[in-house]
Design a protein around this motif. Structure first.
Motif, PDB file in Angstrom:
ATOM      1  N   ARG A 229      -9.676   0.178  -0.630  1.00  0.00           N
ATOM      2  CA  ARG A 229      -9.819   1.607  -0.343  1.00  0.00           C
ATOM      3  C   ARG A 229     -10.770   2.306  -1.315  1.00  0.00           C
ATOM      4  NH1 ARG A 229      -9.082   5.421   2.673  1.00  0.00           N
ATOM      5  NH2 ARG A 229      -8.834   7.535   1.869  1.00  0.00           N
TER       6      ARG A 229
ATOM      7  N   ASN B 298     -14.964  -8.939   2.456  1.00  0.00           N
ATOM      8  CA  ASN B 298     -14.606  -7.518   2.526  1.00  0.00           C
ATOM      9  C   ASN B 298     -15.761  -6.584   2.186  1.00  0.00           C
ATOM     10  OD1 ASN B 298     -11.603  -7.636   3.121  1.00  0.00           O
ATOM     11  ND2 ASN B 298     -11.776  -9.026   1.378  1.00  0.00           N
TER      12      ASN B 298
ATOM     13  N   GLU C  86       0.845  -1.186   0.000  1.00  0.00           N
ATOM     14  CA  GLU C  86       0.000   0.000   0.000  1.00  0.00           C
ATOM     15  C   GLU C  86       0.887   1.244   0.000  1.00  0.00           C
ATOM     16  OE1 GLU C  86      -3.981   1.451   2.346  1.00  0.00           O
ATOM     17  OE2 GLU C  86      -2.493   0.271   3.394  1.00  0.00           O
TER      18      GLU C  86
ATOM     19  N   ARG D 273      -3.468   5.512   1.054  1.00  0.00           N
ATOM     20  CA  ARG D 273      -4.084   5.757   2.371  1.00  0.00           C
ATOM     21  C   ARG D 273      -4.678   7.147   2.486  1.00  0.00           C
ATOM     22  NH1 ARG D 273      -0.203   2.290   4.505  1.00  0.00           N
ATOM     23  NH2 ARG D 273       1.344   3.956   4.515  1.00  0.00           N
TER      24      ARG D 273
ATOM     25  N   ARG E 168      -4.897  -5.606  -3.666  1.00  0.00           N
ATOM     26  CA  ARG E 168      -5.816  -5.723  -2.540  1.00  0.00           C
ATOM     27  C   ARG E 168      -6.078  -4.383  -1.824  1.00  0.00           C
ATOM     28  NH1 ARG E 168      -7.462  -9.347   1.659  1.00  0.00           N
ATOM     29  NH2 ARG E 168      -7.620  -8.122   3.540  1.00  0.00           N
ATOM     30  N   ASP E 169      -5.019  -3.670  -1.464  1.00  0.00           N
ATOM     31  CA  ASP E 169      -5.202  -2.448  -0.674  1.00  0.00           C
ATOM     32  C   ASP E 169      -5.935  -1.377  -1.478  1.00  0.00           C
ATOM     33  OD1 ASP E 169      -3.914  -3.599   1.477  1.00  0.00           O
ATOM     34  OD2 ASP E 169      -1.937  -2.970   0.765  1.00  0.00           O
TER      35      ASP E 169
END
Ligand code: GLA
Length: 336
Positions: free
Chosen positions: A41, A79, A3, A8, A36-37
């Motif tokens: 997000r 998820n 990530e 983020r 994935r990250d």
């Protein structure tokens, strides 16, 4: 790929459109790990790029291979992603056994229909707790000229009602699933009218079709904004829901064969930003009828347009770059 700080700190794409429509990405067995990250997000809906296609799930009459699709379905469930099912009946990526009589000839209509039903029953039932909508029939209409339906083994063995039958079987298997007809070059006025005619005739026959998927494999020049708006208006006039199902914005026009670039030019990036901004302003205008926008990939490190249709050529059609950093196009989209 890990990530990044940007992943983020930047505003989530799905969050930016939470009052408008779902934001999806096509994934495969590798990208649910490598992206994935980014997926967690920025996206709230997924589509299996290939893993739910006929040839992958049902390679022989009595053999089902669900492992890869199951993995994507579990990833979605674990998820909190919505999952689109793609795709039940298509002329491509469907194994020959479906149409063979086992004696070197062609199977008859009843046999092919029974196989279609068995496939749809098994697949739709298996994923009914996770998949909320299905692309039931993909690409059944001819691109150019006067011909209406695309010549295919489905059409030749079953006849024109193969489309209606597929929707009926899917509805019987899961009455709660939203059922879509999905196609590309969907904004081309000639093809648009063929798709419109098809879905209208299905509705007139009482066939359970609930939506039209606009694949939206677009590029820096085509289609025009006017053609996109007209297509949305025309399809919406049928009273069905619409989804953008496979969006990407190629840096190259369809007949552009250039292979000299290792990176997109500034001009390409600027045009792509402009186009993405225009598209999403338009999509927001139609949020009442548009229930999802799915990209055909999540970031430029993996796209089916790499090396296709031109060998040795990379493409950069998505909102995040190969390192999963947001591109200028992402910024245009979130502020649309
Ligand atoms: C079509 C299909 C998709 C995919 C793309 C190319 O649009 O609907 O499933 O195969 O072609 O990746």
């Amino acid at each position: 790929m890990g990530e990044t700080n940007h992943a983020r700190s930047t505003e989530s794409l799905a969050e930016a459109f939470k009052d408008d429509f779902l934001i999806g990405a096509a994934v495969n067995s590798r990208t649910i790990v490598s992206q994935r990250d980014l997926l967690l997000r920025h996206y709230n809906s997924l589509t299996a790029e290939n893993e739910m296609k006929f040839e992958r799930l049902h390679p022989a009459e009595n053999t089902y291979t669900f492992e890869a699709a199951d993995e994507i379905a579990s990833f979605a469930r674990a998820n909190g992603f919505k999952l689109r099912g793609h795709t039940l009946v298509w002329h491509n990526q469907t194994p020959d056994w479906v149409f063979d009589d086992g004696k070197g000839g062609a199977a008859d209509r009843e046999t092919v229909l029974a196989r279609m039903k068995a496939h749809i029953d098994a697949v739709v039932t298996r994923y009914q707790d996770t998949v909320y909508c299905w692309d039931v029939v993909n690409e059944a209409v001819t691109d150019g000229g006067d011909e209406w339906l695309r010549p295919s083994k489905w059409l030749h063995t079953v006849g024109e009602d193969f489309i209606a039958q597929a929707f009926r079987f899917a509805h019987e298997a899961d009455p709660r699933a939203q059922l879509f007809y999905n196609d590309y070059n969907e904004c081309n006025p000639g093809k648009r009218e063929k798709i419109y005619r098809l879905v209208r005739s299905l509705l007139e026959q009482g066939v359970p079709v609930h939506g039209i998927g606009l694949q939206a494999h677009w590029n820096l020049l085509d289609p025009s904004l006017d053609d996109i708006r007209e297509a949305i208006e025309r399809y919406a006039s049928l009273g069905v829901k619409l989804q953008i199902t496979e969006m990407d914005v190629s840096m190259f026009a369809f007949d552009d064969r250039r292979t000299d670039l290792n990176d997109p030019t500034d001009e390409m990036l600027r045009l792509q930003e402009q186009r993405y901004g225009q598209f999403f302003r338009l999509f927001r205008e139609y949020k009442g009828v548009l229930t999802g926008v799915t990209f055909w990939g999540a970031a430029d490190d993996y796209t089916w347009l790499d090396y296709f249709p031109v060998r040795g050529r990379k493409n950069w059609p998505l909102l995040f770059d190969a390192r999963h950093e947001p591109k200028g196009a992402y910024r245009e989209v979130v502020k649309a």
